[in-house]
Design an enzyme around this catalytic site. Structure first.
Site, PDB file in Angstrom:
ATOM      1  N   TYR A 194     -47.724 -27.424  41.014  1.00  0.00           N
ATOM      2  CA  TYR A 194     -47.639 -26.390  42.039  1.00  0.00           C
ATOM      3  C   TYR A 194     -49.000 -25.762  42.334  1.00  0.00           C
ATOM      4  O   TYR A 194     -49.076 -24.788  43.075  1.00  0.00           O
ATOM      5  CB  TYR A 194     -46.666 -25.298  41.611  1.00  0.00           C
ATOM      6  CG  TYR A 194     -45.204 -25.686  41.683  1.00  0.00           C
ATOM      7  CD1 TYR A 194     -44.817 -27.005  41.903  1.00  0.00           C
ATOM      8  CD2 TYR A 194     -44.209 -24.742  41.512  1.00  0.00           C
ATOM      9  CE1 TYR A 194     -43.482 -27.358  41.964  1.00  0.00           C
ATOM     10  CE2 TYR A 194     -42.864 -25.085  41.562  1.00  0.00           C
ATOM     11  CZ  TYR A 194     -42.511 -26.394  41.788  1.00  0.00           C
ATOM     12  OH  TYR A 194     -41.186 -26.737  41.841  1.00  0.00           O
TER      13      TYR A 194
ATOM     14  N   ASP B  32     -36.379 -33.647  29.254  1.00  0.00           N
ATOM     15  CA  ASP B  32     -35.091 -34.248  29.593  1.00  0.00           C
ATOM     16  C   ASP B  32     -34.054 -33.959  28.512  1.00  0.00           C
ATOM     17  O   ASP B  32     -32.889 -33.647  28.812  1.00  0.00           O
ATOM     18  CB  ASP B  32     -35.226 -35.746  29.862  1.00  0.00           C
ATOM     19  CG  ASP B  32     -36.138 -36.455  28.881  1.00  0.00           C
ATOM     20  OD1 ASP B  32     -36.803 -35.794  28.066  1.00  0.00           O
ATOM     21  OD2 ASP B  32     -36.202 -37.706  28.930  1.00  0.00           O
TER      22      ASP B  32
END
Length: 362
Positions: free
Chosen positions: A124, A225
């Site tokens: 970002y 994950d």
């Protein structure tokens, strides 16, 4: 004590949720003087940018702001207002508490965790190269010349910087917050098994910081994950969780889904000098102006703001009022899972009026 706070209503449903928030803060007993400032898609024609300089200066002047959601037009080249504010004011912490509210229709009844997200770098950071441009092709050639790998010529490229300094700042914040709030564990989330020089650095710095809190705070780490799977299976195993930017953004929405959705999710962007509080959800232009929005997230963000200002009693009254309204279940907006409840969903103003009554009773 009177506090002056910059209010950025935003656009879409932001104007409605901001108005509701102001009424609730007034009912809480906090003495707030609001200085209005503009941001969002509606500012582009007027100022040539969704975030005018005057708005940034208003936040700097008052040190504290609260904002409604702002629309970022897709494909225009304008940076998100949220990202621009974080960069301009060095708001390196994104703080998002996630807590079950009885009656809110969440999947769990006992979630109580805090997401601490690094706010300034990672993917970002906004370092991007458009597909087909000379700069993108130069970068592709450079990477190949260095023997670092092969990239297809028709690729767009985003750069993912993770620094020692920014990681140290965010992990230290997470540990300090955990100690001050009486929490018991900090978990660092990463993908260091694959991205060894970015996420690997994040994990290494997190472990170094954790050593300084040994004996005062438990620490562990999870691959992102596996973390997501475990969060869904049993969120109670987590307490304070610290992330790089992208994973934190995704995981905070995931966590909100466990307790009833983004309509309940408050947040704060905090730096050394300034703090901007905001609901996590977007501007929902499809329901804007229809009096259907759920203002809970922005109201709970205001409670976080009041804590920051030292108005803990007012903040506690707001949270107690919210919990009472949801527990009674008679006046809830349409985004909340109904679970067979009778009657029509409440409007934004109807919910706000009911919440104010409960706060005044409390």
């Amino acid at each position: 004590m009177r506090h002056t706070v910059t209010l950025i209503p935003g656009d879409g449903i932001g104007t409605e949720t901001s108005a509701a928030m102001q009424q609730v803060v007034a009912a809480s007993g906090a003495d707030i003087e609001w200085e209005l400032a503009e941001a969002g898609a509606g500012c582009i024609d007027k100022y040539g940018t969704p975030l005018p300089d005057a708005t940034i200066e208003a936040v700097k002047r008052n040190k504290v702001a609260i904002k409604g959601p702002c629309t970022t037009p897709v494909g225009t080249g304008f940076r998100s207002v949220n990202v621009a504010l974080r960069k301009s004011l060095n708001l390196y912490v994104n703080l998002r508490p996630v807590m079950s509210i009885p009656g809110a229709g969440g999947r769990y009844d006992d979630v109580d965790l805090v997401i601490v997200r690094e706010n300034t770098e990672d993917l970002y950071a906004g370092i991007e190269f458009e597909e087909g441009t000379s700069k993108a092709l130069e970068l592709i050639d450079f990477i190949e010349a260095q023997g670092a790998g092969s990239i297809a010529k028709d690729s767009g490229i985003s750069i993912k910087p993770i620094s020692i300094g920014a990681t140290k700042n965010i992990v230290e914040f997470a540990f300090d917050y955990a100690v001050k709030q009486g929490r018991h564990k900090v978990t660092a989330v990463h993908k260091a098994n694959i991205m060894k020089h970015s996420d690997g650095l994040f994990l290494s710095v997190a472990r170094d910081v954790a050593q300084g809190f040994e004996g005062r705070m438990a620490f562990d780490d999870r691959i992102v994950d596996a973390f997501c799977m475990n969060m869904v299976m049993d969120p109670t195993q987590f307490d304070v969780i610290v992330f790089p930017n992208l994973y934190g953004d995704i995981a905070s929405d995931l966590a909100a889904g466990l307790v009833g959705g983004l309509g309940l999710a408050p947040g704060a962007n905090i730096g050394k000098e300034y703090a901007v509080f905001e609901a996590v959800h977007g501007s929902a232009p499809d329901i804007a102006g229809k009096n259907l929005a759920n203002p809970t997230a922005q109201i709970l963000s205001a409670a976080m703001m009041l804590d920051h200002l030292g108005e803990q009693d007012a903040a506690s009254r707001i949270r107690a009022g919210v919990r009472t309204v949801y527990a009674e279940g008679r006046c809830l907006t349409g985004d909340i899972r109904r679970d067979g409840r009778e009657g029509e969903p409440a409007t934004c103003t109807g919910f706000t009026e009911e919440l104010i009554r409960k706060i005044e009773e409390l």
